[in-house]
Design a protein around this motif. Structure first.
Motif, PDB file in Angstrom:
ATOM      1  N   ALA A   5      -5.278  -2.947   6.301  1.00 19.15           N
ATOM      2  CA  ALA A   5      -6.472  -3.291   5.526  1.00 19.15           C
ATOM      3  C   ALA A   5      -6.879  -4.725   5.831  1.00 19.15           C
ATOM      4  O   ALA A   5      -6.030  -5.573   6.108  1.00 19.15           O
ATOM      5  CB  ALA A   5      -6.196  -3.136   4.035  1.00 19.15           C
ATOM      6  N   ASN A   7      -9.574  -8.000   4.501  1.00 14.41           N
ATOM      7  CA  ASN A   7     -10.438  -8.552   3.464  1.00 14.41           C
ATOM      8  C   ASN A   7     -11.667  -9.106   4.186  1.00 14.41           C
ATOM      9  O   ASN A   7     -11.705 -10.263   4.585  1.00 14.41           O
ATOM     10  CB  ASN A   7      -9.697  -9.644   2.697  1.00 14.41           C
ATOM     11  N   LYS A  38      -4.243   3.693   1.660  1.00 16.50           N
ATOM     12  CA  LYS A  38      -4.852   3.652   0.319  1.00 16.50           C
ATOM     13  C   LYS A  38      -4.612   2.289  -0.325  1.00 16.50           C
ATOM     14  O   LYS A  38      -3.969   2.172  -1.363  1.00 16.50           O
ATOM     15  CB  LYS A  38      -4.249   4.747  -0.564  1.00 16.50           C
ATOM     16  N   ASN A  40      -6.496  -1.800  -1.090  1.00 16.37           N
ATOM     17  CA  ASN A  40      -7.727  -2.574  -1.148  1.00 16.37           C
ATOM     18  C   ASN A  40      -7.381  -4.031  -1.449  1.00 16.37           C
ATOM     19  O   ASN A  40      -6.731  -4.324  -2.446  1.00 16.37           O
ATOM     20  CB  ASN A  40      -8.638  -2.001  -2.237  1.00 16.37           C
ATOM     21  N   LYS A  42      -9.807  -6.450  -1.749  1.00 20.93           N
ATOM     22  CA  LYS A  42     -11.086  -7.073  -2.073  1.00 20.93           C
ATOM     23  C   LYS A  42     -10.996  -8.259  -3.032  1.00 20.93           C
ATOM     24  O   LYS A  42     -11.459  -9.340  -2.719  1.00 20.93           O
ATOM     25  CB  LYS A  42     -12.035  -6.016  -2.635  1.00 20.93           C
ATOM     26  N   HIS A  59      -4.906  -3.743  -4.894  1.00 17.79           N
ATOM     27  CA  HIS A  59      -4.867  -2.365  -5.390  1.00 17.79           C
ATOM     28  C   HIS A  59      -4.231  -1.452  -4.352  1.00 17.79           C
ATOM     29  O   HIS A  59      -4.735  -1.314  -3.241  1.00 17.79           O
ATOM     30  CB  HIS A  59      -6.269  -1.869  -5.720  1.00 17.79           C
ATOM     31  N   GLU A  74      -2.072  -2.115  -9.694  1.00 17.91           N
ATOM     32  CA  GLU A  74      -2.451  -3.516  -9.501  1.00 17.91           C
ATOM     33  C   GLU A  74      -1.414  -4.488 -10.031  1.00 17.91           C
ATOM     34  O   GLU A  74      -1.760  -5.558 -10.520  1.00 17.91           O
ATOM     35  CB  GLU A  74      -3.816  -3.784 -10.134  1.00 17.91           C
TER      36      GLU A  74
END
Length: 150
Positions: A5, A7, A38, A40, A42, A59, A74
């Protein structure tokens, strides 16, 4: 290295000063969710408290087959850094306007790593200048590409 992932907004919202590679303490179902992509980054950020670094608001979706052993999506997660890195980060994050943000999450030799950045928030006019510069660069590249066709 396999990137899991990124950012993407981080480079738009912040001036990146330095980057660090940190390990992260995870539970078993978290690793399985990360392997499935899965995750995140952000709104996540890192804080240094009592000579330990923690990642907040990252997350990781609950694992589908995890049933009662599933993790909290979280929760704060401990980051694994060298002691000298943590001490330097304590001094640098105390300065006004500096924060620690994760740039990307990736696998390195089957271990999950986080690329942390010491960053300073951008002002609105800085963001506008970046957009103008990127647009101009894109137009130059497009013009050169068209020129090469003929």
């Amino acid at each position: 290295m396999k990137t899991i992932a990124k950012n993407r907004k981080a480079r738009h919202e912040y001036h990146i000063e330095e980057t660090y590679e940190a390990g992260i303490v995870l539970q078993g179902t978290e690793v399985k969710s990360i392997r499935a992509g899965k995750v995140n980054l952000k709104d996540s950020f890192a804080l240094v408290r009592d000579e330990e670094a923690f990642l907040h608001n990252m997350h990781i979706a609950p694992y589908k087959e995890g049933n009662r052993y599933n993790h909290e999506p979280e929760r704060k997660r401990k980051l694994l850094l060298h002691k000298h890195q943590i001490k330097s980060l304590i001094g640098k994050t105390k300065q006004q306007g500096y924060t620690l943000i994760p740039l990307k999450l990736y696998f390195k030799h089957d271990l999950v790593k986080v690329e942390l950045a010491l960053a300073e928030g951008k002002n609105l006019h800085d963001k506008r200048e970046d957009i103008k510069r990127k647009t101009a660069q894109r137009e130059i590249q497009r013009a050169l590409k068209d020129r090469q066709r003929y």
